[in-house]
Design a protein around this motif. Structure first.
Motif, PDB file in Angstrom:
ATOM      1  N   GLN A  45     -16.521 -41.794   0.287  1.00  0.00           N
ATOM      2  CA  GLN A  45     -16.881 -41.274   1.603  1.00  0.00           C
ATOM      3  C   GLN A  45     -16.619 -39.774   1.678  1.00  0.00           C
ATOM      4  O   GLN A  45     -15.840 -39.217   0.912  1.00  0.00           O
ATOM      5  CB  GLN A  45     -16.071 -41.977   2.693  1.00  0.00           C
ATOM      6  CG  GLN A  45     -16.367 -43.461   2.825  1.00  0.00           C
ATOM      7  CD  GLN A  45     -15.639 -44.089   4.001  1.00  0.00           C
ATOM      8  OE1 GLN A  45     -15.147 -43.396   4.896  1.00  0.00           O
ATOM      9  NE2 GLN A  45     -15.562 -45.412   4.002  1.00  0.00           N
ATOM     10  N   GLN A  46     -17.267 -39.135   2.655  1.00  0.00           N
ATOM     11  CA  GLN A  46     -17.001 -37.728   2.888  1.00  0.00           C
ATOM     12  C   GLN A  46     -15.679 -37.574   3.621  1.00  0.00           C
ATOM     13  O   GLN A  46     -15.188 -38.505   4.259  1.00  0.00           O
ATOM     14  CB  GLN A  46     -18.149 -37.091   3.692  1.00  0.00           C
ATOM     15  CG  GLN A  46     -18.255 -37.559   5.146  1.00  0.00           C
ATOM     16  CD  GLN A  46     -19.168 -38.742   5.307  1.00  0.00           C
ATOM     17  OE1 GLN A  46     -18.946 -39.784   4.679  1.00  0.00           O
ATOM     18  NE2 GLN A  46     -20.165 -38.609   6.160  1.00  0.00           N
ATOM     19  N   PRO A  47     -15.071 -36.392   3.550  1.00  0.00           N
ATOM     20  CA  PRO A  47     -13.829 -36.154   4.301  1.00  0.00           C
ATOM     21  C   PRO A  47     -14.072 -36.301   5.800  1.00  0.00           C
ATOM     22  O   PRO A  47     -15.169 -36.033   6.301  1.00  0.00           O
ATOM     23  CB  PRO A  47     -13.478 -34.705   3.951  1.00  0.00           C
ATOM     24  CG  PRO A  47     -14.170 -34.455   2.648  1.00  0.00           C
ATOM     25  CD  PRO A  47     -15.442 -35.241   2.720  1.00  0.00           C
ATOM     26  N   PRO A  99     -11.464 -19.984   3.571  1.00  0.00           N
ATOM     27  CA  PRO A  99     -10.679 -21.174   3.871  1.00  0.00           C
ATOM     28  C   PRO A  99     -10.365 -21.902   2.568  1.00  0.00           C
ATOM     29  O   PRO A  99     -11.209 -21.959   1.657  1.00  0.00           O
ATOM     30  CB  PRO A  99     -11.603 -22.012   4.766  1.00  0.00           C
ATOM     31  CG  PRO A  99     -12.964 -21.475   4.544  1.00  0.00           C
ATOM     32  CD  PRO A  99     -12.824 -20.041   4.141  1.00  0.00           C
ATOM     33  N   PHE A 101      -8.234 -25.357   0.593  1.00  0.00           N
ATOM     34  CA  PHE A 101      -7.736 -26.725   0.742  1.00  0.00           C
ATOM     35  C   PHE A 101      -6.529 -26.950  -0.169  1.00  0.00           C
ATOM     36  O   PHE A 101      -6.420 -26.342  -1.247  1.00  0.00           O
ATOM     37  CB  PHE A 101      -8.813 -27.742   0.336  1.00  0.00           C
ATOM     38  CG  PHE A 101     -10.025 -27.758   1.230  1.00  0.00           C
ATOM     39  CD1 PHE A 101     -11.103 -26.921   0.986  1.00  0.00           C
ATOM     40  CD2 PHE A 101     -10.091 -28.631   2.312  1.00  0.00           C
ATOM     41  CE1 PHE A 101     -12.222 -26.949   1.794  1.00  0.00           C
ATOM     42  CE2 PHE A 101     -11.208 -28.680   3.125  1.00  0.00           C
ATOM     43  CZ  PHE A 101     -12.282 -27.827   2.868  1.00  0.00           C
TER      44      PHE A 101
ATOM     45  N   VAL B  37     -19.329 -27.159   0.361  1.00  0.00           N
ATOM     46  CA  VAL B  37     -18.039 -27.503  -0.249  1.00  0.00           C
ATOM     47  C   VAL B  37     -18.315 -28.526  -1.336  1.00  0.00           C
ATOM     48  O   VAL B  37     -19.098 -29.455  -1.123  1.00  0.00           O
ATOM     49  CB  VAL B  37     -17.065 -28.086   0.797  1.00  0.00           C
ATOM     50  CG1 VAL B  37     -15.786 -28.601   0.125  1.00  0.00           C
ATOM     51  CG2 VAL B  37     -16.727 -27.045   1.856  1.00  0.00           C
ATOM     52  N   GLN B  39     -16.887 -31.180  -4.624  1.00  0.00           N
ATOM     53  CA  GLN B  39     -15.774 -31.995  -5.096  1.00  0.00           C
ATOM     54  C   GLN B  39     -16.132 -32.543  -6.469  1.00  0.00           C
ATOM     55  O   GLN B  39     -17.005 -33.407  -6.582  1.00  0.00           O
ATOM     56  CB  GLN B  39     -15.492 -33.124  -4.107  1.00  0.00           C
ATOM     57  CG  GLN B  39     -14.260 -33.943  -4.434  1.00  0.00           C
ATOM     58  CD  GLN B  39     -13.897 -34.894  -3.307  1.00  0.00           C
ATOM     59  OE1 GLN B  39     -14.748 -35.456  -2.627  1.00  0.00           O
ATOM     60  NE2 GLN B  39     -12.595 -35.076  -3.092  1.00  0.00           N
ATOM     61  N   LEU B  47     -14.406 -24.761  -1.448  1.00  0.00           N
ATOM     62  CA  LEU B  47     -15.499 -24.047  -0.795  1.00  0.00           C
ATOM     63  C   LEU B  47     -16.292 -23.299  -1.851  1.00  0.00           C
ATOM     64  O   LEU B  47     -15.729 -22.543  -2.646  1.00  0.00           O
ATOM     65  CB  LEU B  47     -14.946 -23.074   0.243  1.00  0.00           C
ATOM     66  CG  LEU B  47     -15.970 -22.204   0.950  1.00  0.00           C
ATOM     67  CD1 LEU B  47     -16.872 -23.047   1.843  1.00  0.00           C
ATOM     68  CD2 LEU B  47     -15.284 -21.109   1.766  1.00  0.00           C
ATOM     69  N   TYR B  97     -21.151 -31.039  -0.632  1.00  0.00           N
ATOM     70  CA  TYR B  97     -21.224 -31.357   0.786  1.00  0.00           C
ATOM     71  C   TYR B  97     -21.679 -30.145   1.592  1.00  0.00           C
ATOM     72  O   TYR B  97     -21.234 -29.016   1.351  1.00  0.00           O
ATOM     73  CB  TYR B  97     -19.856 -31.764   1.327  1.00  0.00           C
ATOM     74  CG  TYR B  97     -19.284 -33.050   0.798  1.00  0.00           C
ATOM     75  CD1 TYR B  97     -18.265 -33.046  -0.153  1.00  0.00           C
ATOM     76  CD2 TYR B  97     -19.731 -34.279   1.274  1.00  0.00           C
ATOM     77  CE1 TYR B  97     -17.716 -34.232  -0.611  1.00  0.00           C
ATOM     78  CE2 TYR B  97     -19.181 -35.467   0.820  1.00  0.00           C
ATOM     79  CZ  TYR B  97     -18.176 -35.431  -0.130  1.00  0.00           C
ATOM     80  OH  TYR B  97     -17.625 -36.604  -0.585  1.00  0.00           O
ATOM     81  N   TRP B 108     -19.389 -33.274   8.272  1.00  0.00           N
ATOM     82  CA  TRP B 108     -19.730 -33.284   6.855  1.00  0.00           C
ATOM     83  C   TRP B 108     -20.948 -34.177   6.632  1.00  0.00           C
ATOM     84  O   TRP B 108     -21.090 -35.214   7.274  1.00  0.00           O
ATOM     85  CB  TRP B 108     -18.576 -33.855   6.027  1.00  0.00           C
ATOM     86  CG  TRP B 108     -17.292 -33.110   6.115  1.00  0.00           C
ATOM     87  CD1 TRP B 108     -16.452 -33.026   7.207  1.00  0.00           C
ATOM     88  CD2 TRP B 108     -16.678 -32.348   5.080  1.00  0.00           C
ATOM     89  NE1 TRP B 108     -15.356 -32.254   6.891  1.00  0.00           N
ATOM     90  CE2 TRP B 108     -15.465 -31.826   5.609  1.00  0.00           C
ATOM     91  CE3 TRP B 108     -17.017 -32.047   3.761  1.00  0.00           C
ATOM     92  CZ2 TRP B 108     -14.610 -31.022   4.840  1.00  0.00           C
ATOM     93  CZ3 TRP B 108     -16.163 -31.256   3.007  1.00  0.00           C
ATOM     94  CH2 TRP B 108     -14.976 -30.753   3.552  1.00  0.00           C
ATOM     95  N   GLY B 109     -21.770 -33.777   5.680  1.00  0.00           N
ATOM     96  CA  GLY B 109     -22.831 -34.673   5.256  1.00  0.00           C
ATOM     97  C   GLY B 109     -22.270 -35.704   4.284  1.00  0.00           C
ATOM     98  O   GLY B 109     -21.074 -35.721   3.996  1.00  0.00           O
ATOM     99  N   GLN B 110     -23.166 -36.549   3.770  1.00  0.00           N
ATOM    100  CA  GLN B 110     -22.762 -37.568   2.796  1.00  0.00           C
ATOM    101  C   GLN B 110     -22.612 -36.990   1.398  1.00  0.00           C
ATOM    102  O   GLN B 110     -21.989 -37.596   0.522  1.00  0.00           O
ATOM    103  CB  GLN B 110     -23.803 -38.699   2.757  1.00  0.00           C
ATOM    104  CG  GLN B 110     -23.882 -39.517   4.031  1.00  0.00           C
ATOM    105  CD  GLN B 110     -22.724 -40.476   4.168  1.00  0.00           C
ATOM    106  OE1 GLN B 110     -21.997 -40.746   3.224  1.00  0.00           O
ATOM    107  NE2 GLN B 110     -22.529 -40.994   5.376  1.00  0.00           N
TER     108      GLN B 110
END
Lengths: 110, 118
Positions: A45-47, A99, A101, B37, B39, B47, B97, B108-110
Motif C-alpha cells: 500500500q501507499q503511505p 523534505p 524521511f 517520491v 521507494q 523525494l 508515487y 498519495w497515488g497507488q
C-alpha cells in the motif's frame, strides 16, 4: 539535508503501548510549529498520513494514535496496539527543503 | 475526493528512458506544488523531484541522485504532472508515487513500478 533517524524495528504485544521515536539532525521546530509528520505504510500500500505537525491527528485516524515532541526528538505513540497497526512507520520533516524521511520503523508482534 | 493516478512505469534497460504521468483531481491543482517520491524494493521513501505552482514560477527541485537525468513538468490545463526519466540506472528501480506536498504529504497515488534491468 536534515537527517531523520529511526530504530529499524519495534516488537510489541497486542493491547500494549508502542512508542516509536524519530530524531532529527537539527531542530525541525519554528516558533510554536513542530514540522514533523508521521506516516503508516502497510505492505503493498501507499503511505498514509497519520500525524501532521508533530501532534495533529489526520482525518479519519483513530485516537489511539498520538504524536509528541519538539526540536529534534519526536515520538509516535500507539495505545493500545491492534493487529491492524502492524506496519512500517515513517517520520518526515518539512522544516527545511528538501523534505526528508526517516528510514522507517517496522512494528512487529512480540 | 483527492485522487492521484500514476501511469507509465515498466521494464526498461539501463541507459533507457521512461516518462511517468500523474493525473490529479479533487483539488485546485493550479494552486499546489506536486512531488514524486520513490521507494526502492524493501527500502524507505525518498523525494525524487518536485515542482511548484505557477505562483512560484514552476520552481523545481531534484534529488542529487537524479539531477541532470530526470525532468519534472506539469500541465495545469490537464491537471497532470510528469517525470521524464533518462539515462536510467539499475538503482532507479522503485515504486514511484505522485504526492501533493502541503508541508506534509496528505495524499498519495497507488504508485507506478519502474524496473531498470538488462
Amino acid at each position: 539535508d536534515i537527517v531523520l533517524t529511526q530504530s529499524p524495528a519495534l516488537a510489541v504485544s497486542l493491547g500494549q503501548r508502542a512508542t516509536i521515536s524519530c530524531r532529527a539532525s537539527q531542530s525541525v521546530s519554528i516558533s510554536r510549529y513542530n514540522l514533523m509528520h508521521w506516516y503508516q505504510q502497510k505492505p503493498g500500500q501507499q503511505p498514509k498520513l497519520l500525524i501532521y505537525r508533530a501532534s495533529n491527528l489526520a482525518s479519519g485516524i483513530p485516537a489511539r494514535f498520538s504524536g509528541s515532541g519538539s526540536g529534534t526528538d519526536f515520538t509516535l505513540t500507539i495505545n493500545p496496539v491492534q493487529a491492524d497497526d502492524i506496519a512500517t512507520y515513517y517520520c518526515q520533516q518539512s522544516r527545511e527543503s528538501p523534505p526528508t524521511f526517516g528510514g522507517g520503523t517496522k512494528l512487529e508482534l512480540k | 475526493e483527492v485522487q492521484l493516478v500514476e501511469s507509465g512505469g515498466g521494464l526498461v534497460q539501463p541507459k533507457g528512458s521512461l516518462k511517468l504521468s500523474c493525473a490529479a483531481s479533487g483539488f485546485d491543482f493550479n494552486s499546489y506544488g506536486m512531488s514524486w517520491v520513490r521507494q526502492a524494493p524493501g527500502k524507505g521513501l525518498d523525494l525524487v523531484a518536485d515542482i511548484s505552482s505557477k505562483s512560484y514560477n514552476y520552481a523545481t527541485y531534484y534529488a542529487d541522485s537524479v539531477k541532470d537525468r530526470f525532468t519534472i513538468s506539469r500541465d495545469d490545463s490537464q491537471s497532470m504532472v510528469y517525470l521524464q526519466m533518462d539515462n536510467l540506472k539499475t538503482e532507479d528501480t522503485a515504486l514511484y508515487y505522485c504526492t501533493v506536498p502541503w508541508g506534509w504529504f496528505a495524499y498519495w497515488g497507488q504508485g507506478t513500478l519502474v524496473t531498470v534491468s538488462s
